[in-house]
Design a protein around this motif. Sequence first.
Motif, PDB file in Angstrom:
ATOM      1  N   TRP A 207     -14.639  -4.728  -1.256  1.00 46.02           N
ATOM      2  CA  TRP A 207     -14.323  -6.144  -1.046  1.00 46.02           C
ATOM      3  C   TRP A 207     -14.657  -6.561   0.389  1.00 46.02           C
ATOM      4  CZ3 TRP A 207     -13.699  -9.802  -4.419  1.00 46.02           C
ATOM      5  CH2 TRP A 207     -13.203  -9.512  -5.688  1.00 46.02           C
ATOM      6  N   ARG A 208     -14.359  -5.677   1.321  1.00 47.57           N
ATOM      7  CA  ARG A 208     -14.669  -5.986   2.711  1.00 47.57           C
ATOM      8  C   ARG A 208     -16.178  -6.133   2.902  1.00 47.57           C
ATOM      9  NH1 ARG A 208     -12.677  -1.722   4.845  1.00 47.57           N
ATOM     10  NH2 ARG A 208     -10.556  -2.533   4.978  1.00 47.57           N
ATOM     11  N   GLU A 209     -16.945  -5.242   2.264  1.00 48.50           N
ATOM     12  CA  GLU A 209     -18.396  -5.323   2.367  1.00 48.50           C
ATOM     13  C   GLU A 209     -18.923  -6.607   1.732  1.00 48.50           C
ATOM     14  OE1 GLU A 209     -22.412  -2.821   1.048  1.00 48.50           O
ATOM     15  OE2 GLU A 209     -20.421  -1.973   0.681  1.00 48.50           O
ATOM     16  N   THR A 210     -18.342  -6.983   0.592  1.00 40.63           N
ATOM     17  CA  THR A 210     -18.751  -8.221  -0.073  1.00 40.63           C
ATOM     18  C   THR A 210     -18.502  -9.423   0.820  1.00 40.63           C
ATOM     19  OG1 THR A 210     -18.237  -7.266  -2.243  1.00 40.63           O
ATOM     20  CG2 THR A 210     -18.396  -9.668  -2.111  1.00 40.63           C
ATOM     21  N   LEU A 211     -17.302  -9.507   1.383  1.00 42.00           N
ATOM     22  CA  LEU A 211     -16.931 -10.663   2.196  1.00 42.00           C
ATOM     23  C   LEU A 211     -17.681 -10.708   3.522  1.00 42.00           C
ATOM     24  CD1 LEU A 211     -13.086 -10.594   1.531  1.00 42.00           C
ATOM     25  CD2 LEU A 211     -14.711 -12.297   0.682  1.00 42.00           C
ATOM     26  N   ARG A 212     -18.125  -9.561   4.005  1.00 50.59           N
ATOM     27  CA  ARG A 212     -18.839  -9.524   5.284  1.00 50.59           C
ATOM     28  C   ARG A 212     -20.350  -9.653   5.114  1.00 50.59           C
ATOM     29  NH1 ARG A 212     -17.037  -4.425   8.644  1.00 50.59           N
ATOM     30  NH2 ARG A 212     -18.305  -5.505  10.200  1.00 50.59           N
ATOM     31  N   SER A 213     -20.811  -9.675   3.877  1.00 52.03           N
ATOM     32  CA  SER A 213     -22.254  -9.774   3.636  1.00 52.03           C
ATOM     33  C   SER A 213     -22.714 -11.213   3.819  1.00 52.03           C
ATOM     34  CB  SER A 213     -22.585  -9.306   2.220  1.00 52.03           C
ATOM     35  OG  SER A 213     -23.914  -9.640   1.879  1.00 52.03           O
ATOM     36  N   ARG A 214     -23.538 -11.452   4.836  1.00 53.26           N
ATOM     37  CA  ARG A 214     -24.045 -12.798   5.072  1.00 53.26           C
ATOM     38  C   ARG A 214     -24.850 -13.294   3.875  1.00 53.26           C
ATOM     39  NH1 ARG A 214     -26.606 -12.051   9.647  1.00 53.26           N
ATOM     40  NH2 ARG A 214     -24.880 -12.718  10.975  1.00 53.26           N
ATOM     41  N   ALA A 215     -25.651 -12.410   3.288  1.00 49.44           N
ATOM     42  CA  ALA A 215     -26.493 -12.808   2.163  1.00 49.44           C
ATOM     43  C   ALA A 215     -25.649 -13.281   0.983  1.00 49.44           C
ATOM     44  CB  ALA A 215     -27.391 -11.644   1.739  1.00 49.44           C
ATOM     45  N   LEU A 216     -24.604 -12.512   0.635  1.00 44.98           N
ATOM     46  CA  LEU A 216     -23.756 -12.891  -0.502  1.00 44.98           C
ATOM     47  C   LEU A 216     -22.960 -14.155  -0.204  1.00 44.98           C
ATOM     48  CD1 LEU A 216     -22.395  -9.381  -1.606  1.00 44.98           C
ATOM     49  CD2 LEU A 216     -24.165 -10.748  -2.727  1.00 44.98           C
ATOM     50  N   MET A 217     -22.399 -14.260   0.974  1.00 44.61           N
ATOM     51  CA  MET A 217     -21.555 -15.410   1.301  1.00 44.61           C
ATOM     52  C   MET A 217     -22.360 -16.710   1.375  1.00 44.61           C
ATOM     53  SD  MET A 217     -18.451 -14.470   1.292  1.00 44.61           S
ATOM     54  CE  MET A 217     -18.957 -13.374  -0.039  1.00 44.61           C
ATOM     55  N   LEU A 218     -23.610 -16.635   1.831  1.00 43.19           N
ATOM     56  CA  LEU A 218     -24.443 -17.835   1.847  1.00 43.19           C
ATOM     57  C   LEU A 218     -24.743 -18.303   0.435  1.00 43.19           C
ATOM     58  CD1 LEU A 218     -26.965 -17.102   4.752  1.00 43.19           C
ATOM     59  CD2 LEU A 218     -25.247 -18.924   4.670  1.00 43.19           C
ATOM     60  N   VAL A 219     -25.026 -17.350  -0.464  1.00 44.41           N
ATOM     61  CA  VAL A 219     -25.278 -17.721  -1.860  1.00 44.41           C
ATOM     62  C   VAL A 219     -24.038 -18.376  -2.459  1.00 44.41           C
ATOM     63  CG1 VAL A 219     -25.725 -16.799  -4.177  1.00 44.41           C
ATOM     64  CG2 VAL A 219     -27.074 -15.996  -2.236  1.00 44.41           C
ATOM     65  N   ILE A 220     -22.873 -17.830  -2.183  1.00 42.67           N
ATOM     66  CA  ILE A 220     -21.624 -18.380  -2.721  1.00 42.67           C
ATOM     67  C   ILE A 220     -21.341 -19.766  -2.137  1.00 42.67           C
ATOM     68  CG2 ILE A 220     -19.120 -18.036  -2.678  1.00 42.67           C
ATOM     69  CD1 ILE A 220     -19.771 -14.999  -3.035  1.00 42.67           C
ATOM     70  N   ALA A 221     -21.689 -19.988  -0.864  1.00 43.35           N
ATOM     71  CA  ALA A 221     -21.527 -21.320  -0.268  1.00 43.35           C
ATOM     72  C   ALA A 221     -22.401 -22.351  -0.980  1.00 43.35           C
ATOM     73  CB  ALA A 221     -21.875 -21.277   1.213  1.00 43.35           C
ATOM     74  N   VAL A 222     -23.574 -21.931  -1.414  1.00 48.03           N
ATOM     75  CA  VAL A 222     -24.456 -22.827  -2.171  1.00 48.03           C
ATOM     76  C   VAL A 222     -23.762 -23.288  -3.450  1.00 48.03           C
ATOM     77  CG1 VAL A 222     -26.641 -22.987  -3.444  1.00 48.03           C
ATOM     78  CG2 VAL A 222     -26.569 -21.836  -1.224  1.00 48.03           C
ATOM     79  N   THR A 223     -23.080 -22.367  -4.121  1.00 45.55           N
ATOM     80  CA  THR A 223     -22.368 -22.712  -5.352  1.00 45.55           C
ATOM     81  C   THR A 223     -21.291 -23.759  -5.099  1.00 45.55           C
ATOM     82  OG1 THR A 223     -22.810 -20.532  -6.315  1.00 45.55           O
ATOM     83  CG2 THR A 223     -20.979 -21.788  -7.241  1.00 45.55           C
ATOM     84  N   VAL A 224     -20.542 -23.601  -4.014  1.00 45.24           N
ATOM     85  CA  VAL A 224     -19.509 -24.598  -3.679  1.00 45.24           C
ATOM     86  C   VAL A 224     -20.143 -25.977  -3.537  1.00 45.24           C
ATOM     87  CG1 VAL A 224     -17.821 -25.343  -1.969  1.00 45.24           C
ATOM     88  CG2 VAL A 224     -18.002 -22.922  -2.547  1.00 45.24           C
ATOM     89  N   LEU A 225     -21.247 -26.043  -2.814  1.00 47.54           N
ATOM     90  CA  LEU A 225     -21.865 -27.339  -2.520  1.00 47.54           C
ATOM     91  C   LEU A 225     -22.439 -28.009  -3.760  1.00 47.54           C
ATOM     92  CD1 LEU A 225     -23.621 -26.435   0.852  1.00 47.54           C
ATOM     93  CD2 LEU A 225     -21.738 -28.058   0.545  1.00 47.54           C
TER      94      LEU A 225
END
Length: 398
Positions: A207-225
Motif C-alpha cells: 500500500w505504501r508503494e502504491t500511494l508513493r508511486s507518482r505514476a499510479l497517483m497521477l493516473v488516479i488523479a485523472v479519474t477524479v477530474l
Amino acid sequence: MSAVPGSVAASRDSAMPPVLWALLFGNFVIGTGVMVVPGTLNELGSSLHVSVSTAGQLISASAVVMCVGAPLLAALVAGWDRRRLLALSMLWFGALHLLCTLMPTFGTLLPVRMLAVIAPAIFTPQAAACVGLLVPASQRGRAITFVFLGWSVASVLGMPLGAYVGGMFGWRSAFALVGLLSLASAAWVWRAMPDGVRPPALTLADWRETLRSRALMLVIAVTVLFSAGQFVLFSYFAPYYKQAIGITPAQLSLLFVWFGAFGFAGNMLMTRHIERIGADAGVLIAIASMALSLLLWPLGTSLLLAALVSAPWALGCFSSNSAQQARLVGIAPALAAGSIALNSSAMYAGQALGAAGGGALIARGQMGMLHWAGFGLLLLAMAASAWAASHRGSHRSG
C-alpha cells in the motif's frame, strides 16, 4: 468446482471464459443501481417532497461511501475467497435496494441507500483485481475492459429501463428492479466463479508503494477530474432536459438508450483496440471525446440535437474508465488490487464532487452553467492524463 482456477487461467482460447460473463453481468447490475438515481431524480423529488438539488444528495452521499469504502474494504476483504465475496456483495446490493422501496421519506431513504452502495465499493474493484487469475497474462487488458462492458450495457439497457420504470410507475419500482437483478447476479456469480480465487493480499509495504508511486497517483488523479467533470451535468440530466426542452419520461428513456448505445460502442472499440493504441492514448482520446460534447452542449436545443451533441460524450464515458483500469494494471500488475480499488475510489470521489458542485450551481439558479463547469474539469483531466503518460516509467518515485 476445482479449488484452483488454473484451468481457466491456462486457457489459450481467444474467447472470454464464461466466468467473465458473470462478472460483466454483475457490473451491469452495479452500474444500473448506481445510475438509477440520476434517471429517477424528478420522481424522487416529487414523491418525497424535496428539491432536485436535495434529491441529488443521494448521488453525492452514495459516492462518498463508495469513495471511502473501496480502498478500506479492499484491505478488509483481502483474504476472502472471491466467489463468496462477490456473490455476497450482490446479495447485499439486492436486499438493501428492496429495503429502499419501503422508505417513506427522504431522511429514511438516504441512509439505506448509503448502506446499499457498500456493494459497488467491493464488487467493481475486486472483480477487476481477480481477472489476472482467470485469464492468461496476454489477455489481461482485454479481459478487464470486457468485464467493464457491464457498465456500458447498464447505460444502454439498465439506466433507460430504470428511468422508464421510474417515470411510469414511480422510483420505488425502479429500485425494486435493481434489487431483483442483483439477486439474479448473486446466483450467477456463485455458480460461475471457481473456488479458491484469492488475489495476493497487499501488505502495508505494498500500500505504501502504491500511494508513493507518482505514476499510479497521477493516473488516479485523472479519474477524479474526468469523473467530476461528467457528474456536474450527468447527475442532473433529468431536471436539465425537463427545463431545457420539456422532456417527457419516455423521451428521457430514449435519450438514455441513445447515450448508452454509444457508450457501449465506445467501450467495445476500446476493448478491441486498446492493445494496439495503448492505454495512455485510449484515455486521452476518450476524455477529449467527452470534452467535445460539453463544448457543443448549448447546441442541443431539441431532442434530436441533444442526442447528436451527447454522442461523443457517450463514446468516451465508460471506455475512459476501462482504459484507466488497464493503464493501472500495466504500470504495476502486482499492485493491481490496491491501485484499482483506489481508482474506483477516485471515480466515486469525482462523482461526489461533481454532483455536489452541480447541485450548488442549480441551487443558485445556474443550471445553464453545468456544462461549462464540466468542460473545464475535462480540460484539466486531459492535461493531467498527458502528464501521467510522461511519468509512466517512474513507478517508484516516492
